[in-house]
Scaffold this motif. Structure first.
Motif, PDB file in Angstrom:
ATOM      1  N   PRO A 188       0.805  -1.226   0.000  1.00  0.00           N
ATOM      2  CA  PRO A 188       0.000   0.000   0.000  1.00  0.00           C
ATOM      3  C   PRO A 188       0.840   1.280   0.000  1.00  0.00           C
ATOM      4  CG  PRO A 188      -0.172  -1.137   2.114  1.00  0.00           C
ATOM      5  CD  PRO A 188       0.577  -2.047   1.194  1.00  0.00           C
ATOM      6  N   LYS A 189       2.023   1.255   0.577  1.00  0.00           N
ATOM      7  CA  LYS A 189       2.871   2.452   0.575  1.00  0.00           C
ATOM      8  C   LYS A 189       3.369   2.761  -0.838  1.00  0.00           C
ATOM      9  CE  LYS A 189       4.419   2.127   5.375  1.00  0.00           C
ATOM     10  NZ  LYS A 189       3.991   3.364   5.968  1.00  0.00           N
ATOM     11  N   ILE A 190       3.774   1.714  -1.554  1.00  0.00           N
ATOM     12  CA  ILE A 190       4.209   1.908  -2.938  1.00  0.00           C
ATOM     13  C   ILE A 190       3.036   2.374  -3.794  1.00  0.00           C
ATOM     14  CG2 ILE A 190       5.075   0.732  -5.008  1.00  0.00           C
ATOM     15  CD1 ILE A 190       6.884  -0.915  -3.167  1.00  0.00           C
ATOM     16  N   ALA A 191       1.837   1.869  -3.522  1.00  0.00           N
ATOM     17  CA  ALA A 191       0.654   2.278  -4.280  1.00  0.00           C
ATOM     18  C   ALA A 191       0.405   3.782  -4.139  1.00  0.00           C
ATOM     19  CB  ALA A 191      -0.573   1.482  -3.828  1.00  0.00           C
ATOM     20  N   VAL A 192       0.582   4.327  -2.943  1.00  0.00           N
ATOM     21  CA  VAL A 192       0.408   5.776  -2.733  1.00  0.00           C
ATOM     22  C   VAL A 192       1.445   6.547  -3.542  1.00  0.00           C
ATOM     23  CG1 VAL A 192       0.553   7.654  -1.027  1.00  0.00           C
ATOM     24  CG2 VAL A 192      -0.686   5.544  -0.472  1.00  0.00           C
ATOM     25  N   VAL A 193       2.687   6.085  -3.520  1.00  0.00           N
ATOM     26  CA  VAL A 193       3.755   6.757  -4.262  1.00  0.00           C
ATOM     27  C   VAL A 193       3.482   6.679  -5.766  1.00  0.00           C
ATOM     28  CG1 VAL A 193       6.222   6.721  -4.803  1.00  0.00           C
ATOM     29  CG2 VAL A 193       5.445   6.452  -2.429  1.00  0.00           C
ATOM     30  N   GLU A 194       3.016   5.538  -6.238  1.00  0.00           N
ATOM     31  CA  GLU A 194       2.697   5.406  -7.658  1.00  0.00           C
ATOM     32  C   GLU A 194       1.546   6.329  -8.063  1.00  0.00           C
ATOM     33  OE1 GLU A 194       2.265   1.177  -7.760  1.00  0.00           O
ATOM     34  OE2 GLU A 194       4.367   0.907  -8.350  1.00  0.00           O
ATOM     35  N   LYS A 195       0.600   6.532  -7.162  1.00  0.00           N
ATOM     36  CA  LYS A 195      -0.481   7.481  -7.413  1.00  0.00           C
ATOM     37  C   LYS A 195       0.091   8.895  -7.538  1.00  0.00           C
ATOM     38  CE  LYS A 195      -5.112   8.480  -5.677  1.00  0.00           C
ATOM     39  NZ  LYS A 195      -6.087   8.199  -4.608  1.00  0.00           N
ATOM     40  N   MET A 196       1.071   9.221  -6.694  1.00  0.00           N
ATOM     41  CA  MET A 196       1.736  10.522  -6.758  1.00  0.00           C
ATOM     42  C   MET A 196       2.475  10.683  -8.087  1.00  0.00           C
ATOM     43  SD  MET A 196       2.544  13.440  -5.188  1.00  0.00           S
ATOM     44  CE  MET A 196       2.459  13.324  -3.402  1.00  0.00           C
ATOM     45  N   ILE A 197       3.207   9.649  -8.499  1.00  0.00           N
ATOM     46  CA  ILE A 197       3.943   9.691  -9.764  1.00  0.00           C
ATOM     47  C   ILE A 197       2.980   9.922 -10.919  1.00  0.00           C
ATOM     48  CG2 ILE A 197       5.275   8.274 -11.392  1.00  0.00           C
ATOM     49  CD1 ILE A 197       6.468   6.903  -8.805  1.00  0.00           C
ATOM     50  N   ILE A 216      10.619   6.075 -14.061  1.00  0.00           N
ATOM     51  CA  ILE A 216      10.996   5.308 -12.877  1.00  0.00           C
ATOM     52  C   ILE A 216      11.934   4.176 -13.286  1.00  0.00           C
ATOM     53  CG2 ILE A 216      10.152   3.976 -10.909  1.00  0.00           C
ATOM     54  CD1 ILE A 216       9.270   6.996 -11.073  1.00  0.00           C
ATOM     55  N   HIS A 217      13.128   4.180 -12.705  1.00  0.00           N
ATOM     56  CA  HIS A 217      14.097   3.122 -12.961  1.00  0.00           C
ATOM     57  C   HIS A 217      13.977   2.034 -11.893  1.00  0.00           C
ATOM     58  CE1 HIS A 217      15.668   5.886 -15.871  1.00  0.00           C
ATOM     59  NE2 HIS A 217      15.964   6.753 -14.921  1.00  0.00           N
ATOM     60  N   ASN A 218      13.821   2.440 -10.641  1.00  0.00           N
ATOM     61  CA  ASN A 218      13.670   1.509  -9.524  1.00  0.00           C
ATOM     62  C   ASN A 218      12.729   2.123  -8.501  1.00  0.00           C
ATOM     63  OD1 ASN A 218      15.735  -0.663 -10.080  1.00  0.00           O
ATOM     64  ND2 ASN A 218      17.055   1.140 -10.135  1.00  0.00           N
ATOM     65  N   ILE A 219      11.890   1.268  -7.937  1.00  0.00           N
ATOM     66  CA  ILE A 219      11.017   1.686  -6.845  1.00  0.00           C
ATOM     67  C   ILE A 219      10.888   0.498  -5.908  1.00  0.00           C
ATOM     68  CG2 ILE A 219       8.917   1.095  -8.130  1.00  0.00           C
ATOM     69  CD1 ILE A 219       7.522   3.452  -6.630  1.00  0.00           C
ATOM     70  N   GLY A 220      10.952   0.757  -4.628  1.00  0.00           N
ATOM     71  CA  GLY A 220      10.826  -0.335  -3.676  1.00  0.00           C
ATOM     72  C   GLY A 220      10.827   0.173  -2.251  1.00  0.00           C
ATOM     73  N   ARG A 221      10.687  -0.756  -1.335  1.00  0.00           N
ATOM     74  CA  ARG A 221      10.672  -0.434   0.092  1.00  0.00           C
ATOM     75  C   ARG A 221      11.983  -0.839   0.718  1.00  0.00           C
ATOM     76  NH1 ARG A 221       5.567  -1.111   2.979  1.00  0.00           N
ATOM     77  NH2 ARG A 221       6.836  -1.164   4.846  1.00  0.00           N
ATOM     78  N   ILE A 222      12.497   0.039   1.538  1.00  0.00           N
ATOM     79  CA  ILE A 222      13.601  -0.297   2.437  1.00  0.00           C
ATOM     80  C   ILE A 222      13.082   0.084   3.811  1.00  0.00           C
ATOM     81  CG2 ILE A 222      15.960   0.154   3.132  1.00  0.00           C
ATOM     82  CD1 ILE A 222      16.623   0.769   0.234  1.00  0.00           C
ATOM     83  N   GLY A 223      12.843  -0.907   4.624  1.00  0.00           N
ATOM     84  CA  GLY A 223      12.244  -0.636   5.925  1.00  0.00           C
ATOM     85  C   GLY A 223      10.865  -0.043   5.725  1.00  0.00           C
TER      86      GLY A 223
END
Length: 175
Positions: free
Chosen positions: A46-55, A108-115
């Motif tokens: 869900p955190k990545i989904a919010v960021v993708e919505k922003m992008i 976007i080249h890379n997107i992911g979670r760290i912590g």
């Protein structure tokens, strides 16, 4: 910072050696793969989904949506200048910048979670007041619920201004 570097190197090594991403992480080689990985990551994180919505809002130049995706007490911090605090101030900054943007694509080249943060490596390609430009950027986003709480941006400020066709700094530098 050491923990971040260690985690980043471990994820990079894993993606290079295994050729696959860890669950909840999307690593892509090009925009087509990024789009496919983005759809998968949005379904699983869900955190990545919010960021993708922003992008997506940036790519559509939907400045109202960009502002609305920040929390009320959100922070937008381009690390070389003073942070912008609070949704109204962020929306004002975004609208002012957006007024000169004729086109923009966040590649976007890379997107992911760290912590608990979402990390984006990207190249921003834009036309700003008739000047075409590209700038590599790394963004670190803290997401709470459906909003971005903190967005830190790392890029070469002089390169950005040059690519935008701006001769003088227009924001106060960070202390």
């Amino acid at each position: 910072m050491t923990q971040f570097r260690t985690a980043a190197w471990a994820l990079a090594a894993l993606s290079l050696t295994a050729g696959a991403a860890m669950p909840g992480t999307a690593w892509a080689k090009d925009d087509v793969a990024a789009s496919s990985a983005a759809k998968e990551s949005a379904m699983t994180d869900p955190k990545i989904a919010v960021v993708e919505k922003m992008i997506d809002a940036w790519n559509r130049r939907d400045w109202k949506m960009v502002g609305d995706l920040f929390s009320e007490d959100g922070v937008l911090h381009s690390m070389m200048i003073e942070p912008v605090n609070g949704r109204p101030a962020i929306a004002e900054r975004i609208n002012a910048l957006g007024a000169g943007i004729e086109s923009i694509t966040l590649h976007i080249h890379n997107i992911g979670r760290i912590g608990d943060v979402v990390v984006i490596e990207r190249t921003d390609e834009f036309t700003y007041n008739g000047h075409k430009g590209k700038v590599p950027v790394v963004g670190i986003l803290e997401v709470e619920g459906d909003h971005v709480k903190v967005w830190r941006e790392y890029y070469d400020r002089a390169e950005l201004l040059r690519e935008m066709g701006i001769k003088e700094e227009f924001h106060a530098p960070a202390p």
